[in-house]
Design a protein around this motif. Structure first.
Motif, PDB file in Angstrom:
ATOM      1  N   ASP A 135       0.843  -1.095  -0.021  1.00 55.14           N
ATOM      2  CA  ASP A 135      -0.184   0.117   0.068  1.00 55.14           C
ATOM      3  C   ASP A 135       1.021   1.037  -0.104  1.00 55.14           C
ATOM      4  N   PRO A 136       1.053   1.957  -1.322  1.00 50.62           N
ATOM      5  CA  PRO A 136       1.981   3.129  -1.089  1.00 50.62           C
ATOM      6  C   PRO A 136       1.779   4.377  -0.450  1.00 50.62           C
ATOM      7  N   GLY A 137       0.104   4.212  -0.068  1.00 47.40           N
ATOM      8  CA  GLY A 137      -0.221   5.462   0.603  1.00 47.40           C
ATOM      9  C   GLY A 137       0.193   5.179   2.095  1.00 47.40           C
ATOM     10  N   ASP A 138       0.700   4.165   2.552  1.00 44.49           N
ATOM     11  CA  ASP A 138       0.722   3.928   4.126  1.00 44.49           C
ATOM     12  C   ASP A 138       2.361   3.993   4.309  1.00 44.49           C
ATOM     13  N   PRO A 139       2.829   4.641   4.840  1.00 44.77           N
ATOM     14  CA  PRO A 139       4.323   4.933   5.188  1.00 44.77           C
ATOM     15  C   PRO A 139       4.764   3.544   5.978  1.00 44.77           C
ATOM     16  N   ASP A 140       3.953   3.242   6.927  1.00 43.12           N
ATOM     17  CA  ASP A 140       4.268   1.997   7.732  1.00 43.12           C
ATOM     18  C   ASP A 140       4.318   0.649   6.682  1.00 43.12           C
ATOM     19  N   ASN A 141       3.348   0.599   5.777  1.00 43.41           N
ATOM     20  CA  ASN A 141       3.386  -0.634   4.968  1.00 43.41           C
ATOM     21  C   ASN A 141       4.642  -0.488   4.009  1.00 43.41           C
ATOM     22  N   VAL A 142       4.997   0.666   3.315  1.00 43.80           N
ATOM     23  CA  VAL A 142       6.005   0.710   2.682  1.00 43.80           C
ATOM     24  C   VAL A 142       7.285   0.326   3.181  1.00 43.80           C
ATOM     25  N   ALA A 143       7.512   0.909   4.517  1.00 46.98           N
ATOM     26  CA  ALA A 143       8.620   0.481   5.344  1.00 46.98           C
ATOM     27  C   ALA A 143       8.903  -1.065   5.513  1.00 46.98           C
ATOM     28  N   ARG A 144       7.794  -1.839   5.786  1.00 46.88           N
ATOM     29  CA  ARG A 144       7.589  -3.143   6.117  1.00 46.88           C
ATOM     30  C   ARG A 144       7.989  -3.858   4.631  1.00 46.88           C
ATOM     31  N   THR A 145       7.380  -3.405   3.645  1.00 51.59           N
ATOM     32  CA  THR A 145       7.775  -4.245   2.445  1.00 51.59           C
ATOM     33  C   THR A 145       9.189  -3.897   2.037  1.00 51.59           C
ATOM     34  N   LYS A 146       9.602  -2.850   2.085  1.00 51.01           N
ATOM     35  CA  LYS A 146      11.039  -2.598   1.889  1.00 51.01           C
ATOM     36  C   LYS A 146      11.921  -3.354   2.734  1.00 51.01           C
ATOM     37  N   ASN A 147      11.761  -3.776   3.950  1.00 53.28           N
ATOM     38  CA  ASN A 147      12.658  -4.580   4.814  1.00 53.28           C
ATOM     39  C   ASN A 147      12.371  -5.962   4.246  1.00 53.28           C
ATOM     40  N   MET A 148      11.220  -6.430   4.165  1.00 56.50           N
ATOM     41  CA  MET A 148      10.929  -7.527   3.510  1.00 56.50           C
ATOM     42  C   MET A 148      11.819  -8.028   2.252  1.00 56.50           C
ATOM     43  N   PHE A 149      11.873  -7.005   1.412  1.00 61.88           N
ATOM     44  CA  PHE A 149      12.716  -7.448   0.285  1.00 61.88           C
ATOM     45  C   PHE A 149      14.249  -6.977   0.682  1.00 61.88           C
ATOM     46  N   LYS A 150      14.769  -6.154   1.449  1.00 61.49           N
ATOM     47  CA  LYS A 150      16.108  -6.135   2.018  1.00 61.49           C
ATOM     48  C   LYS A 150      16.502  -7.374   2.564  1.00 61.49           C
ATOM     49  N   VAL A 151      15.836  -8.027   3.402  1.00 61.42           N
ATOM     50  CA  VAL A 151      16.320  -9.158   4.147  1.00 61.42           C
ATOM     51  C   VAL A 151      16.525 -10.446   3.026  1.00 61.42           C
ATOM     52  N   GLN A 152      15.466 -10.519   1.953  1.00 61.49           N
ATOM     53  CA  GLN A 152      15.672 -11.460   1.108  1.00 61.49           C
ATOM     54  C   GLN A 152      16.607 -11.256  -0.094  1.00 61.49           C
ATOM     55  N   ILE A 153      16.892  -9.843  -0.268  1.00 61.67           N
ATOM     56  CA  ILE A 153      18.221  -9.613  -1.275  1.00 61.67           C
ATOM     57  C   ILE A 153      19.645  -9.899  -0.450  1.00 61.67           C
ATOM     58  N   GLU A 154      19.621  -9.592   0.815  1.00 65.32           N
ATOM     59  CA  GLU A 154      20.770  -9.706   1.590  1.00 65.32           C
ATOM     60  C   GLU A 154      20.938 -11.311   1.698  1.00 65.32           C
ATOM     61  N   TRP A 155      20.124 -12.168   1.953  1.00 68.16           N
ATOM     62  CA  TRP A 155      20.183 -13.448   1.939  1.00 68.16           C
ATOM     63  C   TRP A 155      20.562 -13.842   0.558  1.00 68.16           C
TER      64      TRP A 155
END
Length: 355
Positions: A122-142
């Motif tokens: 949900d691009p209109g929800d900053p908390d949702n965007v932050a969670r999604t970014k962290n989800m991507f971050k963790v999988q990419i780092e792995w």
């Protein structure tokens, strides 16, 4: 672990005019074999039956795939939580990456890490965007830790989420190439009403090494969009259709209905309208003529269908020796005896004259 240094990287291959054949569709093929739940579509098979995943990796490689893609599609915490497996989040991702790296090294192939649409962005929800970014971050780092040669970010219908995925790959992917593909659903636009060719061009300008379309549409209804994208995009173009017979009326597989009774086929009954080998070969020929340099198949893919793509693109994979050869079939060979002709007529009826 570092990426294999004996493999020419994705960027170099594409820069030198080579094509890349990439097998996707692990989720649906493993579901067809009975090891993934249709509906959940979560990849716990990686932990519960790893030998099945390993075997499919090898089958796709032998059929002509240049890439072993780690089976981490929908392997994020939110999706795994829905089936009570969130505690397996790390093991599932790390084991999948290790398995893919091992198979890629054994056969001298590229290994790709994988992230996908979150299903809850949900691009209109900053908390949702932050969670999604962290989800991507963790999988990419792995994926970097697991030795990926590049990262696939796939099946996005919202440009904002695709751009976020690309940005996170650029920030945390240790310089690895990024292949970003959008999923064309029933409309030729993103969820934000941006024409898909324009969205792909924006991703290209933002730094994606390859952009294109994957999933949702079968060969017949994906091709017109690819033709428009080829006019818009300047660099390597990706095409990985679903292997189902979508039509102008039912242009993505979510809309397909049973030819017998008109009932919806998604999700559990789509294989009655699976693409034929001829469908796939025709698509691959059109894609090659269009200049698609990153080619593959998504949902509904099988090794025999991928082999058609590989052969059109000039490959001679190991499984080519098992390609159809009707000249040796008992009832289709030449110079049948009178008795054999009688049996052929009994089997095929009036069609026997055409065979």
């Amino acid at each position: 672990m570092e990426a294999s240094i004996c493999i020419v990287c994705l960027r170099e291959r594409l820069r030198d005019g080579e094509t890349v054949v990439c097998a996707e569709g692990y989720m649906w093929e493993l579901e067809r074999r009975g090891f993934v739940c249709s509906g959940d579509f979560t990849p716990e098979v990686v932990l519960d039956y790893p030998e099945r995943v390993r075997a499919l990796h090898e089958e796709f490689v032998l059929a002509g795939s240049d890439v072993v893609e780690a089976f981490t599609y929908y392997a994020h915490e939110a999706k795994l939580k829905s089936v009570g497996r969130e505690s397996d989040f790390a093991d599932l991702n790390l084991n999948s990456l290790k398995m893919a790296r091992e198979i890629a090294d054994r056969y001298g192939k590229l290994m790709a890490g994988n992230i996908c649409n979150s299903t809850s962005f949900d691009p209109g929800d900053p908390d949702n965007v932050a969670r999604t970014k962290n989800m991507f971050k963790v999988q990419i780092e792995w994926a970097v830790q697991g030795g990926a040669d590049y990262i696939i970010a796939e099946t996005f219908n919202e440009l904002a989420e695709a751009k976020l995925a690309l940005k996170v790959i650029q920030e945390y992917g240790n310089g690895l190439p990024a292949v970003v593909t959008m999923a064309p659903y029933s409309r030729d636009t993103t969820l934000e009403d941006i024409p898909l060719p324009d969205a792909l061009r924006q991703l290209e300008v933002a730094g994606a090494d390859v952009v294109g379309l994957n999933c949702s549409r079968g060969p017949e209804t994906m091709m017109p969009l690819l033709e428009e994208a080829r006019k818009t995009c300047k660099g390597p173009l990706a095409a990985l259709p679903a292997c189902f017979r979508t039509t102008q009326k039912e242009n993505c597989y979510y809309r397909l209905t049973d030819p017998k009774n008109g009932k919806p086929l998604f999700p559990a009954n789509l294989y009655c309208v699976q693409s034929s080998r001829e469908d796939i070969r025709k698509f691959a020929e059109q894609a090659r003529q269009l200049g698609v340099s990153y080619i593959g198949l998504c949902c509904g893919a099988t090794p025999s269908l991928l082999r058609e793509v590989a052969q059109v693109y000039g490959r001679n994979p190991e499984l080519s020796r098992f390609a159809p050869n009707t000249s040796r079939n008992y009832y289709l060979k030449a110079n049948l005896s009178a008795r054999e002709l009688k049996i052929k007529k009994l089997l095929f009826g009036e069609m026997s004259e055409q065979l």
